[in-house]
Design a protein around this motif. Structure first.
Motif, mmCIF file in Angstrom:
data_model
loop_
_atom_site.group_PDB
_atom_site.id
_atom_site.type_symbol
_atom_site.label_atom_id
_atom_site.label_comp_id
_atom_site.label_asym_id
_atom_site.label_seq_id
_atom_site.Cartn_x
_atom_site.Cartn_y
_atom_site.Cartn_z
ATOM 1 N N LEU A 245 32.098 35.165 40.998
ATOM 2 C CA LEU A 245 32.891 36.074 41.216
ATOM 3 C C LEU A 245 33.319 37.512 41.378
ATOM 4 O O LEU A 245 33.479 37.999 40.528
ATOM 5 C CB LEU A 245 33.447 35.649 39.261
ATOM 6 C CG LEU A 245 34.090 34.822 39.142
ATOM 7 C CD1 LEU A 245 34.133 34.195 37.832
ATOM 8 C CD2 LEU A 245 35.213 34.284 39.616
ATOM 9 N N ASN A 246 32.270 37.849 42.359
ATOM 10 C CA ASN A 246 32.082 39.495 42.691
ATOM 11 C C ASN A 246 33.141 39.833 43.157
ATOM 12 O O ASN A 246 33.732 41.363 43.048
ATOM 13 C CB ASN A 246 31.369 39.650 43.512
ATOM 14 C CG ASN A 246 29.527 39.385 43.484
ATOM 15 O OD1 ASN A 246 29.756 39.163 42.170
ATOM 16 N ND2 ASN A 246 29.382 39.675 44.409
ATOM 17 N N GLU A 247 34.182 39.376 44.338
ATOM 18 C CA GLU A 247 35.163 39.870 44.343
ATOM 19 C C GLU A 247 36.576 39.643 43.377
ATOM 20 O O GLU A 247 38.141 40.564 43.417
ATOM 21 C CB GLU A 247 35.428 39.068 46.160
ATOM 22 C CG GLU A 247 34.724 39.956 46.584
ATOM 23 C CD GLU A 247 34.886 39.066 48.081
ATOM 24 O OE1 GLU A 247 36.504 38.566 48.386
ATOM 25 O OE2 GLU A 247 34.484 38.743 48.411
ATOM 26 N N GLN A 248 36.119 39.246 42.482
ATOM 27 C CA GLN A 248 37.963 38.932 41.711
ATOM 28 C C GLN A 248 37.418 39.319 39.998
ATOM 29 O O GLN A 248 38.365 39.654 39.187
ATOM 30 C CB GLN A 248 37.214 37.034 40.984
ATOM 31 C CG GLN A 248 37.781 35.847 42.510
ATOM 32 C CD GLN A 248 36.981 36.391 43.267
ATOM 33 O OE1 GLN A 248 35.976 36.343 42.549
ATOM 34 N NE2 GLN A 248 37.435 35.546 44.592
ATOM 35 N N VAL A 249 36.377 39.807 39.760
ATOM 36 C CA VAL A 249 35.829 40.175 38.073
ATOM 37 C C VAL A 249 35.378 41.882 38.823
ATOM 38 O O VAL A 249 34.428 41.457 39.399
ATOM 39 C CB VAL A 249 35.043 39.589 37.215
ATOM 40 C CG1 VAL A 249 34.750 39.898 36.271
ATOM 41 C CG2 VAL A 249 35.311 38.317 36.982
ATOM 42 N N TYR B 213 48.572 43.216 34.093
ATOM 43 C CA TYR B 213 49.600 42.179 33.012
ATOM 44 C C TYR B 213 49.254 42.293 31.154
ATOM 45 O O TYR B 213 50.219 42.020 30.744
ATOM 46 C CB TYR B 213 49.132 40.720 33.848
ATOM 47 C CG TYR B 213 49.558 40.654 35.313
ATOM 48 C CD1 TYR B 213 50.774 40.199 35.555
ATOM 49 C CD2 TYR B 213 48.696 40.657 35.854
ATOM 50 C CE1 TYR B 213 51.365 40.232 36.387
ATOM 51 C CE2 TYR B 213 49.214 41.223 37.190
ATOM 52 C CZ TYR B 213 50.281 40.358 37.569
ATOM 53 O OH TYR B 213 51.167 40.127 38.875
ATOM 54 N N GLY B 214 47.963 43.122 31.175
ATOM 55 C CA GLY B 214 47.209 42.811 29.141
ATOM 56 C C GLY B 214 46.082 43.166 29.346
ATOM 57 O O GLY B 214 46.027 43.903 30.521
ATOM 58 N N ILE C 33 45.402 33.865 39.931
ATOM 59 C CA ILE C 33 45.360 34.901 39.554
ATOM 60 C C ILE C 33 45.072 36.290 39.300
ATOM 61 O O ILE C 33 44.445 36.820 40.204
ATOM 62 C CB ILE C 33 44.156 33.999 37.682
ATOM 63 C CG1 ILE C 33 43.511 34.504 38.067
ATOM 64 C CG2 ILE C 33 45.201 33.008 37.337
ATOM 65 C CD1 ILE C 33 42.340 34.242 36.846
ATOM 66 N N PRO C 34 45.315 36.925 38.608
ATOM 67 C CA PRO C 34 45.228 38.555 38.714
ATOM 68 C C PRO C 34 43.994 38.840 38.719
ATOM 69 O O PRO C 34 42.641 37.829 38.089
ATOM 70 C CB PRO C 34 45.651 39.242 37.566
ATOM 71 C CG PRO C 34 46.696 37.958 36.728
ATOM 72 C CD PRO C 34 46.686 37.229 36.778
ATOM 73 N N LEU C 35 43.193 40.350 38.772
ATOM 74 C CA LEU C 35 41.933 40.309 39.467
ATOM 75 C C LEU C 35 41.391 40.373 37.199
ATOM 76 O O LEU C 35 41.913 40.980 36.503
ATOM 77 C CB LEU C 35 41.243 41.788 39.743
ATOM 78 C CG LEU C 35 41.305 41.473 41.279
ATOM 79 C CD1 LEU C 35 41.185 42.901 41.988
ATOM 80 C CD2 LEU C 35 40.817 40.752 41.693
#
Length: 113
Positions: free
Chosen positions: A41-45, A64-65, A15-17
């Motif tokens: 989630l340091n690299e995803q958020v 994406y939104g 899923i996107p960041l």
């Protein structure tokens, strides 16, 4: 929002960041940063304070939104930019924003609070 993202991420690592941009209340931002660390989630958020216009424009162009859970802004910049960028917008169900959507006949999704 971070916890919902964690659930989605556990089901689909592609899923996107999730990107937060803006000032906000320092205590709230610090608690969100802490929760991001706790959930690994340091690299995803990502959280940014204010960004220069070219970087903000890049984010709007490539997102994406847009999610704008504000209860105070009568004319949320994030909502306006999301609409202008032709991105899906999810925002608070408050009269200034619902009036805006109705007046311009926009398809926007509203959070119930």
């Amino acid at each position: 929002m971070v916890e919902a993202y964690k659930l989605a991420y556990e089901k689909n690592k592609d899923i996107p960041l999730l990107v937060f941009v803006g000032g906000g209340v320092i205590d709230v931002k610090e608690s969100v940063k802490q929760r991001i660390k706790e959930l690994h989630l340091n690299e995803q958020v990502l959280i940014y304070d204010y960004l220069p216009d070219p970087q903000v424009n890049f984010l709007y162009k490539n997102c994406y939104g847009v999610i704008a859970p504000t209860l105070w802004e009568a004319a949320s910049g994030a909502v306006l930019e999301g609409v202008y960028s032709k991105k899906p917008v999810l925002c608070s169900n408050v009269p200034p924003l619902t009036d805006f959507a109705e007046f311009f006949k926009l398809q926007m999704l509203f959070l119930i609070h």
